[in-house]
Design an enzyme around this catalytic site. Structure first.
Site, mmCIF file in Angstrom:
data_model
loop_
_atom_site.group_PDB
_atom_site.id
_atom_site.type_symbol
_atom_site.label_atom_id
_atom_site.label_comp_id
_atom_site.label_asym_id
_atom_site.label_seq_id
_atom_site.Cartn_x
_atom_site.Cartn_y
_atom_site.Cartn_z
ATOM 1 N N ASP A 120 -2.508 9.253 6.815
ATOM 2 C CA ASP A 120 -1.618 8.166 6.392
ATOM 3 C C ASP A 120 -0.213 8.663 6.144
ATOM 4 O O ASP A 120 0.741 7.887 6.156
ATOM 5 C CB ASP A 120 -2.170 7.497 5.134
ATOM 6 C CG ASP A 120 -3.415 6.717 5.489
ATOM 7 O OD1 ASP A 120 -4.485 7.352 5.586
ATOM 8 O OD2 ASP A 120 -3.306 5.504 5.723
ATOM 9 N N ARG A 134 0.864 -1.185 0.000
ATOM 10 C CA ARG A 134 0.000 0.000 0.000
ATOM 11 C C ARG A 134 0.902 1.237 0.000
ATOM 12 O O ARG A 134 1.694 1.420 0.916
ATOM 13 C CB ARG A 134 -0.925 -0.014 1.226
ATOM 14 C CG ARG A 134 -1.855 -1.230 1.207
ATOM 15 C CD ARG A 134 -3.079 -1.050 2.048
ATOM 16 N NE ARG A 134 -3.929 0.009 1.564
ATOM 17 C CZ ARG A 134 -4.887 0.571 2.312
ATOM 18 N NH1 ARG A 134 -5.075 0.171 3.556
ATOM 19 N NH2 ARG A 134 -5.639 1.536 1.818
ATOM 20 N N ASN A 188 -4.920 11.824 3.681
ATOM 21 C CA ASN A 188 -5.833 10.956 4.436
ATOM 22 C C ASN A 188 -6.887 10.426 3.465
ATOM 23 O O ASN A 188 -6.905 10.780 2.283
ATOM 24 C CB ASN A 188 -6.478 11.728 5.603
ATOM 25 C CG ASN A 188 -7.191 10.795 6.569
ATOM 26 O OD1 ASN A 188 -6.650 9.765 6.950
ATOM 27 N ND2 ASN A 188 -8.407 11.119 6.956
ATOM 28 N N LYS A 189 -7.776 9.593 3.978
ATOM 29 C CA LYS A 189 -8.788 8.932 3.145
ATOM 30 C C LYS A 189 -9.500 9.936 2.238
ATOM 31 O O LYS A 189 -9.823 11.054 2.654
ATOM 32 C CB LYS A 189 -9.786 8.225 4.081
ATOM 33 C CG LYS A 189 -10.881 7.435 3.422
ATOM 34 C CD LYS A 189 -10.395 6.430 2.410
ATOM 35 C CE LYS A 189 -9.447 5.398 2.973
ATOM 36 N NZ LYS A 189 -8.770 4.597 1.911
HETATM 37 O O1 MRU Z 1 -7.641 2.603 3.435
HETATM 38 P P1 MRU Z 1 -7.529 2.557 4.928
HETATM 39 O O2 MRU Z 1 -8.727 1.993 5.611
HETATM 40 O O3 MRU Z 1 -6.235 1.907 5.392
HETATM 41 O O4 MRU Z 1 -7.430 4.094 5.303
HETATM 42 C C1 MRU Z 1 -7.412 4.496 6.629
HETATM 43 C C2 MRU Z 1 -7.461 5.950 6.768
HETATM 44 O O5 MRU Z 1 -7.535 6.706 5.817
HETATM 45 C C3 MRU Z 1 -7.285 6.487 8.111
HETATM 46 O O6 MRU Z 1 -7.981 7.688 8.265
HETATM 47 C C4 MRU Z 1 -5.807 6.728 8.203
HETATM 48 O O7 MRU Z 1 -5.079 5.531 8.130
HETATM 49 C C5 MRU Z 1 -5.395 7.567 9.273
HETATM 50 S S1 MRU Z 1 -5.547 6.859 10.865
HETATM 51 C C6 MRU Z 1 -4.565 5.477 10.878
#
Ligand code: MRU
Length: 370
Positions: free
Chosen positions: A250, A96, A260-261
């Site tokens: 992230d 990832r 972030n997401k």
């Molecule tokens: O794709 P994911 O579920 O791994 O994404 C997670 C997020 O975007 C969280 O908000 C992010 O990791 C920050 S908190 C660990």
């Protein structure tokens, strides 16, 4: 569970060559523990999102490198040992791309393992480092909770007993880390201290980490919350229904840009337009000390189109998937976006709260001087 948070990854008590982790694919409907005993299995667990969230991805990679030393020890010579480690590191890092915790944990392991003189020493060092990465993640999130609590207490004083409405996106809860979570740690601390917090949980299409995971965590903990469509955040802000936004990240550059997401950026824009504080909670393992320009440099993960075109849910005891979009329509699935530093009110770290700029971040972490 019974209202308690849970460690998300640990070693099997009666077999230290096996890692156990919560398989998040079936939550909130089914709680499953998966056993992982090879690098290949750990690679699959991270790539297919049995584990997810920046902190937990890092901790999983740390344990993955420990498993790599056990596998490498079965190889005939030193060169083969090193070759296996290098290949495991490359495989894990490729799972990832956005969460910097992944390459940070792998790099930390490679550095420590190199200190070992014998194979046994290398395995022992890798085990100690994997545990340390996990323990630090837990402790840093606990500290984020304490620093974030003071921010919520300040807002609570102005609200005079009325609920404090926090909006969050995706899952930056204990499921996204080893324990406590980043964005949720201050919320849990506030709730546990008796403050009336209420959380707006953005569902977070396409994988619904908000409606599946954050909503489950909060309900298990007894924190009042409401699930909303991702696009409802701006409306709630315009109507005075949001006091504070807290999200995770992230990868945050040491200059303050926040990945972030996907959908986080739009919430930050709406928060700015409505004069609402927008905080990002993160352990320092999510800070990228090399990249300066988040928009240009942070790699954004693109996942399969089927995640956008389909939706899944629970039906009669099993997970089912249905198609939502026309079969022939193409879809694009960007996993993350970058919120520029000028939209971020502050960063909540294990060392305290700072502004989202290089000077303020470096002041909290002077050991990373250029
Ligand atoms: O794709 P994911 O579920 O791994 O994404 C997670 C997020 O975007 C969280 O908000 C992010 O990791 C920050 S908190 C660990």
């Amino acid at each position: 569970m019974g209202g308690q948070h849970f460690r998300t990854i640990w070693l099997k008590p009666d077999d230290q060559r096996v890692v156990q982790l919560i398989d998040q694919r079936f939550l909130p409907h089914r709680f499953t523990i998966e056993e992982v005993s090879s690098v290949d299995q750990m690679v699959t667990a991270i790539r297919e999102m049995h584990v997810r969230g920046a902190g937990l991805i890092g901790a999983s990679a740390g344990y993955g490198m420990y498993l790599a030393t056990i596998e490498a020890a079965k190889r005939p010579g030193v060169a083969e040992f090193d070759q296996h480690l290098a290949s495991a590191a490359a495989q894990l890092k490729a799972t990832r791309p956005t969460a910097v915790n992944l390459s940070w944990a792998v790099g930390r392991q490679l550095e420590k393992i190199a200190d070992g003189k014998t194979t046994e020493e290398k395995i022992a060092l890798a085990l100690r480092t994997a545990k340390l990465i996990a323990d630090e993640d837990e402790e840093h999130c606990r500290m984020i909770g304490q620093h974030g609590l003071s921010l919520i207490q300040q807002i609570a004083r102005k609200k005079a007993g009325k609920p404090i409405n926090v909006l969050t996106h995706c899952n930056a809860g204990w499921l996204a880390f080893v324990d406590y979570g980043s964005a949720t740690a201050p919320i849990y601390a506030a709730h546990d201290s008796g403050l009336p917090v209420h959380v707006w949980v953005a569902e977070t299409r396409p994988r619904n980490q908000g409606s599946k995971l954050t909503a489950w965590e909060l309900s298990e903990h007894g924190v009042p919350h409401t699930v909303i469509a991702d696009s409802a955040g701006g409306h709630l802000m315009q109507h005075g229904e949001v006091d504070l936004v807290i999200v995770g990240t992230d990868r945050t550059t040491h200059t303050g840009d926040v990945a972030n997401k996907i959908g986080t950026y739009l919430k930050a824009l709406a928060a700015k337009a409505n004069n609402i504080p927008f905080y990002v909670a993160l352990p320092s393992s999510s800070i990228d000390w090399k990249m300066r320009d988040g928009l240009k440099e942070i790699p954004i993960e693109e996942r399969g189109a089927e995640e956008i075109k389909h939706a899944d849910g629970w039906l009669e005891g099993r997970q089912v998937e249905v198609r939502v979009a026309p079969e022939q329509s193409p879809a694009a699935n960007y996993g993350f976006d970058v919120t520029p530093r000028h939209l971020v009110t502050g960063l909540i770290t294990e060392r305290g709260v700072c502004e989202a700029n290089e000077k303020s971040i470096r002041a909290l972490f002077p050991q990373h001087a250029p």
